[in-house]
Write a protein that holds these residues in place. Structure first.
Motif, PDB file in Angstrom:
ATOM      1  N   THR A 152      -0.156  -2.804  -9.537  1.00 20.03           N
ATOM      2  CA  THR A 152       0.002  -3.639  -8.412  1.00 20.03           C
ATOM      3  C   THR A 152      -0.012  -2.760  -7.215  1.00 20.03           C
ATOM      4  O   THR A 152       1.329  -2.278  -7.142  1.00 20.03           O
ATOM      5  N   GLY A 153      -0.951  -2.679  -5.709  1.00 24.69           N
ATOM      6  CA  GLY A 153      -0.123  -2.324  -4.573  1.00 24.69           C
ATOM      7  C   GLY A 153       0.683  -3.630  -4.261  1.00 24.69           C
ATOM      8  O   GLY A 153       1.213  -3.086  -3.495  1.00 24.69           O
ATOM      9  N   ARG A 179       4.237  -2.492  -3.607  1.00 24.47           N
ATOM     10  CA  ARG A 179       4.956  -1.540  -2.155  1.00 24.47           C
ATOM     11  C   ARG A 179       4.583  -2.404  -1.380  1.00 24.47           C
ATOM     12  O   ARG A 179       5.511  -1.848  -0.026  1.00 24.47           O
ATOM     13  N   ARG A 180       3.718  -3.558  -1.398  1.00 25.60           N
ATOM     14  CA  ARG A 180       3.651  -4.208   0.495  1.00 25.60           C
ATOM     15  C   ARG A 180       5.063  -4.980   0.201  1.00 25.60           C
ATOM     16  O   ARG A 180       5.935  -5.515   1.118  1.00 25.60           O
ATOM     17  N   ARG A 182      -2.783   1.987 -10.688  1.00 32.21           N
ATOM     18  CA  ARG A 182      -3.016   0.863 -10.089  1.00 32.21           C
ATOM     19  C   ARG A 182      -4.421   0.193  -9.735  1.00 32.21           C
ATOM     20  O   ARG A 182      -4.876   2.018  -9.776  1.00 32.21           O
ATOM     21  N   GLY A 218      -6.203  -1.377  -7.525  1.00 29.77           N
ATOM     22  CA  GLY A 218      -7.085  -1.604  -5.714  1.00 29.77           C
ATOM     23  C   GLY A 218      -7.299  -3.464  -6.394  1.00 29.77           C
ATOM     24  O   GLY A 218      -6.347  -3.572  -6.942  1.00 29.77           O
ATOM     25  N   SER A 278      -9.334   4.366 -12.189  1.00 31.48           N
ATOM     26  CA  SER A 278      -7.788   5.519 -11.494  1.00 31.48           C
ATOM     27  C   SER A 278      -7.211   5.084 -13.099  1.00 31.48           C
ATOM     28  O   SER A 278      -6.565   6.074 -13.493  1.00 31.48           O
ATOM     29  N   TYR A 324       0.786   9.048 -10.761  1.00 27.70           N
ATOM     30  CA  TYR A 324       0.245   8.108 -10.441  1.00 27.70           C
ATOM     31  C   TYR A 324      -1.178   8.069  -9.496  1.00 27.70           C
ATOM     32  O   TYR A 324      -1.282   8.497  -8.738  1.00 27.70           O
ATOM     33  N   ALA A 372      -4.793   5.873  -8.313  1.00 29.71           N
ATOM     34  CA  ALA A 372      -4.957   4.734  -7.612  1.00 29.71           C
ATOM     35  C   ALA A 372      -6.450   5.027  -6.912  1.00 29.71           C
ATOM     36  O   ALA A 372      -6.728   6.145  -6.248  1.00 29.71           O
ATOM     37  N   ALA A 411      -7.047   1.019   0.783  1.00 34.26           N
ATOM     38  CA  ALA A 411      -6.210   0.100   0.051  1.00 34.26           C
ATOM     39  C   ALA A 411      -6.080  -0.786  -0.330  1.00 34.26           C
ATOM     40  O   ALA A 411      -5.743  -0.627  -1.935  1.00 34.26           O
TER      41      ALA A 411
END
Length: 309
Positions: free
Chosen positions: A154-155, A158-159, A209, A211, A249, A264, A266, A270
């Motif tokens: 999952t994104g 990264r966050r 991932r 999105g 993806s 990876y 994606a 975003a």
């Protein structure tokens, strides 16, 4: 260059398994793979939903080769049984590890006493990989190809930088528990690929991932996405994509002839977009050796397996 989801490489002769395949991203990944010619194995915990998803997929892709296997990720006994069945297939070229509990209740445990997020999203998949790795490798050796294990992340990883400490130390906030589980997923996936390469095993471990995929933008499929299925509102809907697009993806990671282990995939944006290769996070793709070893050893211990790499 972005992959073209409308024109996938021919998958005729390949057998690909998808977990969590009765709804959402998993179902649409399976549908897209079947449309490209793959023999698809739908894997999920409900035999009834599996039958329904298979029927629906065959309406969309007449003549597709589609089989089913029951697998409850919240039970390691069920994982072992399903892995044994998958390992006895005539061939297995790839698996998309998509399944996992999305709305666990606080404090909920698996049948083996594990927190549901880490139990279903990580530990069960470690056990499943251990059970099918030999079949993936032998199929690759027979076909002169490289088997593929595609992990769903999952994104949010990264966050939000959550420390990969004790896997059993579950955050109280449910989204944090999910992000921590996916952080462990990425560390395991990249460490697995390093070990596969070192052992010269013809299997690649790849991360993807999706999105953000929302129900409101997802095409209708009988019993999979229609008036009879639960509908989830999502504040990101205006900027998001359907769950069919969110599958792109992982599908590219499974089918792109140029994809290799340690990569990876994606969306290009975003929250949505064509599937592209992106740079993985250093803290999950290349953590210090002590962290990678600690995560690897704990996940094997929790799964009750010893991976042969």
């Amino acid at each position: 260059m972005p992959g073209d989801p409308a024109h996938l490489p021919d998958q005729t002769g390949r057998t690909l398994a998808v977990t969590g395949a009765t709804a959402g991203i998993g179902y649409f990944a399976a549908e897209q793979l079947a449309a490209a010619g793959a023999q698809v194995v739908l894997v999920s915990r409900s035999a009834t939903k599996l039958d329904r998803a298979r029927t629906t997929l065959l309406r969309q892709v007449p003549g597709a080769a589609v089989s089913t296997r029951v697998l409850d990720l919240a039970s390691l006994a069920s994982v072992r049984e399903a892995a044994d069945e998958l390992s006895r297939l005539p061939g297995l070229d790839g698996i998309f590890l998509n399944g996992g509990a999305m709305s666990p209740r606080r404090g909920e445990l698996t049948a083996d006493g594990l927190p549901v997020a880490v139990g279903t999203h990580v530990v069960a998949n470690v056990a499943l990989v251990a059970g099918v790795l030999d079949r993936l490798a032998s199929t690759g050796a027979e076909h002169g190809t490289v088997g593929r294990i595609v992990h769903a992340s999952t994104g949010f990883v990264r966050r939000f930088a959550l420390a990969p400490d004790d896997a059993l130390a579950t955050p109280h906030v449910l989204i944090a528990a999910y992000v921590k589980a996916k952080t462990f997923t990425e560390i395991f996936a990249f460490e697995l690929d390093r070990r596969l390469r070192a052992a010269e095993v013809p299997v690649a471990s790849i991360v993807s991932r999706p999105g953000v995929g929302v129900d409101a933008k997802t095409p209708e499929r009988a019993g999979v996405r229609d008036a009879t299925t639960p509908y989830r509102r999502n504040p990101y809907t205006p900027w998001a994509q359907g769950k069919d697009s969110a599958a792109w993806s992982a599908v590219r990671a499974l089918t792109d002839p140029d994809a290799t282990g340690g990569q990876y995939y994606a969306p290009s944006g975003a929250l949505r977009g064509l599937p592209v290769r992106v740079e993985p996070l250093a803290r999950t793709a290349a953590p210090d050796a002590a962290t990678a070893l600690r995560v690897w050893d704990q996940l094997q211990q929790l799964a009750g397996v010893q991976l042969p790499v």
